[in-house]
Design a protein around this motif. Structure first.
Motif: not given
Length: 111
Positions: A1-28
């Motif tokens: 799960m963490k690996e998939a989440w990180t991979t998606f976050a890396e695809t959104r790295k150009k949109q810094q606000a999205d990347y910052f949001l995805l870097a926040q902790p989440y609850e599963r």
């Protein structure tokens, strides 16, 4: 799960606000992923890429029931303590004996 989440976050790295949001902790939980949000703007941002994120995670984890949800949470703001009066009020709210001690000794916290 963490690996998939990180991979998606890396695809959104150009949109810094999205990347910052995805870097926040989440609850599963089992199939639900809750992203704590601090303001309505973050909720709007999440809604813009939520479908893409859900699809990515479902494909990567081979689980069609995964659902990403944003949850708006109130962040408690603390008042800054600057003056001696503010310090006294803060301490006396923690320990009421300060107020009694001030009265018995005839002290002035503003001085």
């Amino acid at each position: 799960m963490k690996e998939a989440w990180t991979t998606f976050a890396e695809t959104r790295k150009k949109q810094q606000a999205d990347y910052f949001l995805l870097a926040q902790p989440y609850e599963r939980t089992d199939t639900r992923i809750v992203m704590p949000l601090s303001n309505p703007i973050q909720e709007t941002m999440l809604n813009e890429f939520r479908l893409e994120l859900n699809t990515f995670l479902r494909e990567r984890l081979q689980n069609s029931s995964i659902q990403v949800v944003g949850e708006l949470r109130v962040v408690e703001e603390r008042k800054m303590i600057y003056t001696p009066r503010d310090k006294f009020e803060y301490l006396s709210s923690k320990n009421p004996m300060f107020r009694e001690l001030k009265d018995r000794l005839g002290l002035d916290p503003d001085f």
